[in-house]
Scaffold this active site. Sequence first.
Site, PDB file in Angstrom:
ATOM      1  N   ASN A  68      72.221  -1.652  30.794  1.00 41.92           N
ATOM      2  CA  ASN A  68      72.171  -3.040  30.304  1.00 41.92           C
ATOM      3  C   ASN A  68      71.987  -4.071  31.429  1.00 41.92           C
ATOM      4  OD1 ASN A  68      74.475  -2.397  27.543  1.00 41.92           O
ATOM      5  ND2 ASN A  68      72.242  -2.522  27.504  1.00 41.92           N
ATOM      6  N   ASP A 109      75.764  -1.905  18.201  1.00 43.31           N
ATOM      7  CA  ASP A 109      74.404  -2.373  18.488  1.00 43.31           C
ATOM      8  C   ASP A 109      73.902  -3.332  17.410  1.00 43.31           C
ATOM      9  OD1 ASP A 109      72.119  -2.508  20.033  1.00 43.31           O
ATOM     10  OD2 ASP A 109      71.176  -0.757  19.091  1.00 43.31           O
TER      11      ASP A 109
HETATM   12  C1  IPE Z   1      73.621   0.614  23.599  1.00 39.74           C
HETATM   13  O1  IPE Z   1      72.811  -0.338  23.040  1.00 39.74           O
HETATM   14  C2  IPE Z   1      74.604  -0.026  24.549  1.00 39.74           C
HETATM   15  C3  IPE Z   1      75.645  -0.821  23.918  1.00 39.74           C
HETATM   16  C4  IPE Z   1      75.830  -0.979  22.638  1.00 39.74           C
HETATM   17  C5  IPE Z   1      76.549  -1.447  24.838  1.00 39.74           C
HETATM   18  P1  IPE Z   1      71.397  -0.715  23.668  1.00 39.74           P
HETATM   19  O2  IPE Z   1      70.833  -1.778  22.828  1.00 39.74           O
HETATM   20  O3  IPE Z   1      71.542  -0.991  25.114  1.00 39.74           O
HETATM   21  O4  IPE Z   1      70.580   0.646  23.516  1.00 39.74           O
HETATM   22  P2  IPE Z   1      69.027   0.917  23.466  1.00 39.74           P
HETATM   23  O5  IPE Z   1      68.429   0.213  24.637  1.00 39.74           O
HETATM   24  O6  IPE Z   1      68.527   0.375  22.170  1.00 39.74           O
HETATM   25  O7  IPE Z   1      68.896   2.405  23.532  1.00 39.74           O
HETATM   26  C1  IPE Z   2      74.504  -4.556  21.485  1.00 40.51           C
HETATM   27  O1  IPE Z   2      73.623  -5.443  20.913  1.00 40.51           O
HETATM   28  C2  IPE Z   2      75.359  -5.204  22.527  1.00 40.51           C
HETATM   29  C3  IPE Z   2      75.054  -4.769  23.896  1.00 40.51           C
HETATM   30  C4  IPE Z   2      74.135  -3.928  24.256  1.00 40.51           C
HETATM   31  C5  IPE Z   2      75.869  -5.344  24.921  1.00 40.51           C
HETATM   32  P1  IPE Z   2      72.181  -5.663  21.499  1.00 40.51           P
HETATM   33  O2  IPE Z   2      72.225  -6.799  22.461  1.00 40.51           O
HETATM   34  O3  IPE Z   2      71.630  -4.416  22.067  1.00 40.51           O
HETATM   35  O4  IPE Z   2      71.401  -6.090  20.197  1.00 40.51           O
HETATM   36  P2  IPE Z   2      69.922  -5.704  19.816  1.00 40.51           P
HETATM   37  O5  IPE Z   2      69.826  -4.216  19.842  1.00 40.51           O
HETATM   38  O6  IPE Z   2      69.038  -6.340  20.837  1.00 40.51           O
HETATM   39  O7  IPE Z   2      69.743  -6.251  18.450  1.00 40.51           O
HETATM   40 MG    MG Z   3      70.509  -2.920  21.262  1.00 49.18          MG
END
Ligand code: IPE
Ligand code: IPE
Ligand code: MG
Length: 233
Positions: free
Chosen positions: A62, A14
Amino acid sequence: MAGEGPGHLAIIMDGNGRWAKDRGLPRALGHRAGVEALRRVVELCPAYQIRYLTVYAFSTENWKRPGAEVQALMALMDEFIDKELATLKKNGVSIRVLGDLASLASGLRKKIEAAVESTAENREMILSLALNYGGRQELLRGAKALAKRAQAGEDPEGWGEEDLARELYTGDMPDPDLLIRTGGEQRYSNFLLWQVAYTELWYTDTYWPDFGEERLVEALTAYRGRQRRFGGV
Ligand code: IPE
Ligand code: IPE
Ligand code: MG
Protein backbone atom coordinates in the site's frame (compact mmCIF):
# COMPACT_ATOMS: atom_id res chain seq x y z
CA MET A 1 -27.64 -19.06 14.15
CA ALA A 2 -26.72 -22.70 14.71
CA GLY A 3 -23.25 -24.10 15.28
CA GLU A 4 -20.00 -22.84 16.63
CA GLY A 5 -17.30 -20.42 15.74
CA PRO A 6 -15.40 -18.92 14.13
CA GLY A 7 -13.21 -18.26 17.15
CA HIS A 8 -10.78 -16.41 14.93
CA LEU A 9 -12.11 -14.15 12.19
CA ALA A 10 -9.77 -12.42 9.74
CA ILE A 11 -10.95 -9.64 7.44
CA ILE A 12 -9.52 -8.02 4.33
CA MET A 13 -11.30 -4.68 4.67
CA ASP A 14 -11.42 -3.67 1.00
CA GLY A 15 -13.51 -1.22 -1.01
CA ASN A 16 -13.14 2.04 0.90
CA GLY A 17 -11.93 3.91 -2.18
CA ARG A 18 -14.74 2.68 -4.43
CA TRP A 19 -17.32 3.38 -1.73
CA ALA A 20 -16.14 7.01 -1.71
CA LYS A 21 -15.92 7.26 -5.50
CA ASP A 22 -19.54 6.09 -5.83
CA ARG A 23 -20.54 9.02 -3.64
CA GLY A 24 -18.30 11.55 -5.35
CA LEU A 25 -16.19 11.81 -2.19
CA PRO A 26 -12.42 11.80 -1.77
CA ARG A 27 -10.91 8.38 -1.03
CA ALA A 28 -9.82 9.56 2.41
CA LEU A 29 -13.49 9.84 3.41
CA GLY A 30 -13.95 6.24 2.33
CA HIS A 31 -11.16 5.26 4.69
CA ARG A 32 -12.78 7.28 7.47
CA ALA A 33 -16.05 5.42 6.91
CA GLY A 34 -14.00 2.23 6.93
CA VAL A 35 -12.74 2.99 10.43
CA GLU A 36 -16.36 3.33 11.55
CA ALA A 37 -17.12 -0.10 10.09
CA LEU A 38 -14.17 -1.54 11.99
CA ARG A 39 -15.41 -0.02 15.22
CA ARG A 40 -18.85 -1.60 14.62
CA VAL A 41 -17.41 -5.03 13.91
CA VAL A 42 -15.13 -4.99 16.96
CA GLU A 43 -18.18 -4.26 19.08
CA LEU A 44 -20.17 -7.09 17.51
CA CYS A 45 -17.52 -9.76 18.07
CA PRO A 46 -18.28 -10.72 21.70
CA ALA A 47 -21.95 -11.38 20.89
CA TYR A 48 -20.84 -13.89 18.25
CA GLN A 49 -18.12 -15.53 20.36
CA ILE A 50 -15.35 -14.20 18.12
CA ARG A 51 -12.34 -14.03 20.42
CA TYR A 52 -9.73 -13.21 17.79
CA LEU A 53 -10.31 -10.53 15.16
CA THR A 54 -7.48 -9.90 12.72
CA VAL A 55 -7.88 -7.10 10.20
CA TYR A 56 -5.79 -6.01 7.24
CA ALA A 57 -5.29 -2.29 7.67
CA PHE A 58 -2.24 -1.51 5.52
CA SER A 59 -0.18 -3.83 3.35
CA THR A 60 3.50 -3.65 2.50
CA GLU A 61 2.29 -2.86 -1.05
CA ASN A 62 0.00 0.00 0.00
CA TRP A 63 3.05 2.31 0.10
CA LYS A 64 2.64 2.44 -3.69
CA ARG A 65 -0.40 4.71 -3.23
CA PRO A 66 -0.18 8.50 -3.58
CA GLY A 67 1.56 10.11 -0.62
CA ALA A 68 -1.56 12.02 0.41
CA GLU A 69 -3.60 8.82 0.68
CA VAL A 70 -0.89 7.07 2.69
CA GLN A 71 -0.78 10.12 4.97
CA ALA A 72 -4.55 10.05 5.39
CA LEU A 73 -4.46 6.36 6.31
CA MET A 74 -1.70 6.92 8.88
CA ALA A 75 -3.59 9.88 10.37
CA LEU A 76 -6.70 7.71 10.69
CA MET A 77 -4.76 5.03 12.56
CA ASP A 78 -3.45 7.66 14.92
CA GLU A 79 -6.99 8.93 15.45
CA PHE A 80 -8.36 5.41 15.89
CA ILE A 81 -5.97 4.76 18.78
CA ASP A 82 -6.72 8.15 20.35
CA LYS A 83 -10.47 7.71 20.13
CA GLU A 84 -10.88 4.00 20.79
CA LEU A 85 -8.19 3.04 23.26
CA ALA A 86 -10.20 3.79 26.39
CA THR A 87 -13.21 1.80 25.14
CA LEU A 88 -11.04 -1.09 24.00
CA LYS A 89 -9.39 -1.19 27.42
CA LYS A 90 -12.73 -1.08 29.19
CA ASN A 91 -13.96 -3.99 27.09
CA GLY A 92 -10.89 -6.11 27.81
CA VAL A 93 -9.55 -5.97 24.27
CA SER A 94 -5.89 -6.67 23.70
CA ILE A 95 -4.40 -4.82 20.73
CA ARG A 96 -1.69 -6.50 18.74
CA VAL A 97 0.13 -5.52 15.60
CA LEU A 98 1.15 -7.81 12.78
CA GLY A 99 3.72 -6.10 10.60
CA ASP A 100 6.77 -3.90 10.68
CA LEU A 101 6.24 -0.65 12.53
CA ALA A 102 9.81 0.53 11.90
CA SER A 103 8.89 2.46 8.75
CA LEU A 104 6.04 4.36 10.39
CA ALA A 105 6.49 7.89 11.72
CA SER A 106 8.02 7.64 15.19
CA GLY A 107 5.10 9.39 16.91
CA LEU A 108 2.57 6.96 15.49
CA ARG A 109 4.85 4.01 16.14
CA LYS A 110 5.24 4.95 19.79
CA LYS A 111 1.51 5.49 20.20
CA ILE A 112 0.75 2.06 18.75
CA GLU A 113 3.45 0.38 20.84
CA ALA A 114 2.06 2.02 23.98
CA ALA A 115 -1.46 0.84 23.10
CA VAL A 116 -0.19 -2.71 22.56
CA GLU A 117 1.70 -2.65 25.84
CA SER A 118 -1.10 -1.17 27.91
CA THR A 119 -3.61 -3.77 26.68
CA ALA A 120 -1.29 -6.78 26.64
CA GLU A 121 -2.92 -8.41 29.68
CA ASN A 122 -6.48 -8.11 28.34
CA ARG A 123 -8.10 -11.42 27.52
CA GLU A 124 -11.71 -10.80 26.43
CA MET A 125 -10.73 -10.30 22.84
CA ILE A 126 -7.55 -10.09 20.76
CA LEU A 127 -7.69 -7.41 18.05
CA SER A 128 -4.77 -7.77 15.67
CA LEU A 129 -4.09 -4.90 13.29
CA ALA A 130 -2.09 -5.94 10.23
CA LEU A 131 -0.17 -2.76 9.63
CA ASN A 132 2.60 -2.52 7.08
CA TYR A 133 2.00 -6.25 6.87
CA GLY A 134 2.92 -8.59 4.04
CA GLY A 135 2.65 -12.37 4.18
CA ARG A 136 5.84 -12.85 2.22
CA GLN A 137 7.71 -10.32 4.35
CA GLU A 138 6.48 -12.16 7.46
CA LEU A 139 7.69 -15.51 6.12
CA LEU A 140 11.07 -14.06 5.15
CA ARG A 141 11.40 -12.58 8.63
CA GLY A 142 10.55 -15.98 10.13
CA ALA A 143 13.08 -17.71 7.89
CA LYS A 144 15.77 -15.25 8.98
CA ALA A 145 14.97 -15.89 12.64
CA LEU A 146 15.32 -19.63 12.06
CA ALA A 147 18.58 -19.09 10.16
CA LYS A 148 19.94 -17.22 13.17
CA ARG A 149 18.97 -20.10 15.44
CA ALA A 150 20.79 -22.50 13.12
CA GLN A 151 23.86 -20.26 13.19
CA ALA A 152 23.69 -20.35 16.96
CA GLY A 153 23.92 -24.13 16.84
CA GLU A 154 20.35 -25.52 16.61
CA ASP A 155 19.88 -28.43 14.24
CA PRO A 156 17.18 -27.59 11.62
CA GLU A 157 16.52 -31.29 11.21
CA GLY A 158 14.77 -31.17 14.56
CA TRP A 159 12.34 -28.45 13.53
CA GLY A 160 8.69 -28.91 12.63
CA GLU A 161 6.03 -26.58 11.22
CA GLU A 162 5.46 -25.18 14.70
CA ASP A 163 8.98 -23.77 14.78
CA LEU A 164 8.34 -21.55 11.77
CA ALA A 165 4.79 -20.76 12.94
CA ARG A 166 6.17 -19.45 16.23
CA GLU A 167 8.52 -17.05 14.44
CA LEU A 168 5.59 -15.36 12.66
CA TYR A 169 3.80 -12.28 13.99
CA THR A 170 0.89 -14.55 14.87
CA GLY A 171 3.25 -16.71 16.99
CA ASP A 172 0.94 -17.94 19.75
CA MET A 173 -2.41 -17.31 17.99
CA PRO A 174 -4.68 -19.95 16.46
CA ASP A 175 -5.02 -19.82 12.66
CA PRO A 176 -8.05 -17.93 11.33
CA ASP A 177 -11.17 -20.07 11.00
CA LEU A 178 -12.84 -17.70 8.56
CA LEU A 179 -11.46 -15.06 6.20
CA ILE A 180 -13.88 -12.43 4.93
CA ARG A 181 -12.95 -10.19 2.02
CA THR A 182 -15.23 -7.28 1.21
CA GLY A 183 -15.13 -5.19 -1.96
CA GLY A 184 -15.64 -7.96 -4.50
CA GLU A 185 -12.08 -9.10 -5.20
CA GLN A 186 -11.28 -12.76 -4.67
CA ARG A 187 -7.61 -12.81 -3.76
CA TYR A 188 -5.36 -12.80 -0.70
CA SER A 189 -3.32 -9.69 -1.56
CA ASN A 190 -0.44 -11.05 0.53
CA PHE A 191 -2.50 -11.50 3.73
CA LEU A 192 -1.67 -14.30 6.22
CA LEU A 193 -0.30 -16.62 3.55
CA TRP A 194 0.92 -19.27 5.98
CA GLN A 195 -1.99 -19.04 8.41
CA VAL A 196 -4.85 -19.49 5.91
CA ALA A 197 -3.83 -23.03 4.92
CA TYR A 198 -7.19 -24.40 6.17
CA THR A 199 -9.17 -21.20 6.63
CA GLU A 200 -12.68 -20.99 5.18
CA LEU A 201 -13.12 -18.13 2.69
CA TRP A 202 -16.10 -15.85 2.27
CA TYR A 203 -16.35 -12.99 -0.20
CA THR A 204 -18.86 -10.21 -0.59
CA ASP A 205 -19.30 -7.40 -3.11
CA THR A 206 -20.27 -5.11 -0.23
CA TYR A 207 -17.70 -2.36 0.24
CA TRP A 208 -16.10 -2.34 3.65
CA PRO A 209 -17.73 0.93 4.86
CA ASP A 210 -21.15 -0.72 4.30
CA PHE A 211 -20.24 -3.87 6.23
CA GLY A 212 -22.26 -4.38 9.38
CA GLU A 213 -24.15 -6.94 11.41
CA GLU A 214 -26.30 -8.16 8.52
CA ARG A 215 -23.28 -9.10 6.38
CA LEU A 216 -21.44 -10.49 9.39
CA VAL A 217 -24.32 -12.82 10.22
CA GLU A 218 -24.47 -13.89 6.57
CA ALA A 219 -20.78 -14.80 6.67
CA LEU A 220 -21.03 -16.59 10.02
CA THR A 221 -24.08 -18.55 8.89
CA ALA A 222 -22.23 -19.66 5.76
CA TYR A 223 -19.23 -20.63 7.87
CA ARG A 224 -21.31 -22.63 10.33
CA GLY A 225 -22.91 -24.56 7.50
CA ARG A 226 -19.61 -25.75 6.14
CA GLN A 227 -17.80 -28.96 6.82
CA ARG A 228 -14.13 -28.54 7.58
CA ARG A 229 -12.17 -31.66 6.88
CA PHE A 230 -8.54 -30.53 7.23
CA GLY A 231 -7.59 -33.20 4.72
CA GLY A 232 -9.46 -35.97 6.52
CA VAL A 233 -12.68 -37.71 5.45
C1 IPE B 1 -5.69 -5.27 0.52
O1 IPE B 1 -6.40 -4.41 -0.27
C2 IPE B 1 -5.01 -4.51 1.64
C3 IPE B 1 -5.89 -3.99 2.66
C4 IPE B 1 -7.18 -4.16 2.73
C5 IPE B 1 -5.23 -3.25 3.70
P1 IPE B 1 -5.78 -3.76 -1.59
O2 IPE B 1 -6.81 -2.88 -2.15
O3 IPE B 1 -4.46 -3.16 -1.28
O4 IPE B 1 -5.52 -5.04 -2.51
P2 IPE B 1 -5.38 -5.17 -4.07
O5 IPE B 1 -4.38 -4.15 -4.50
O6 IPE B 1 -6.73 -4.91 -4.66
O7 IPE B 1 -4.94 -6.58 -4.30
C1 IPE C 1 -9.07 -0.86 1.55
O1 IPE C 1 -9.78 -0.06 0.68
C2 IPE C 1 -8.30 -0.06 2.55
C3 IPE C 1 -6.84 -0.13 2.35
C4 IPE C 1 -6.22 -0.77 1.42
C5 IPE C 1 -6.06 0.60 3.30
P1 IPE C 1 -9.15 0.43 -0.67
O2 IPE C 1 -8.51 1.75 -0.46
O3 IPE C 1 -8.25 -0.59 -1.25
O4 IPE C 1 -10.45 0.60 -1.55
P2 IPE C 1 -10.61 0.28 -3.08
O5 IPE C 1 -10.21 -1.15 -3.28
O6 IPE C 1 -9.71 1.22 -3.81
O7 IPE C 1 -12.05 0.50 -3.35
MG1 MG D 1 -8.57 -2.12 -2.55
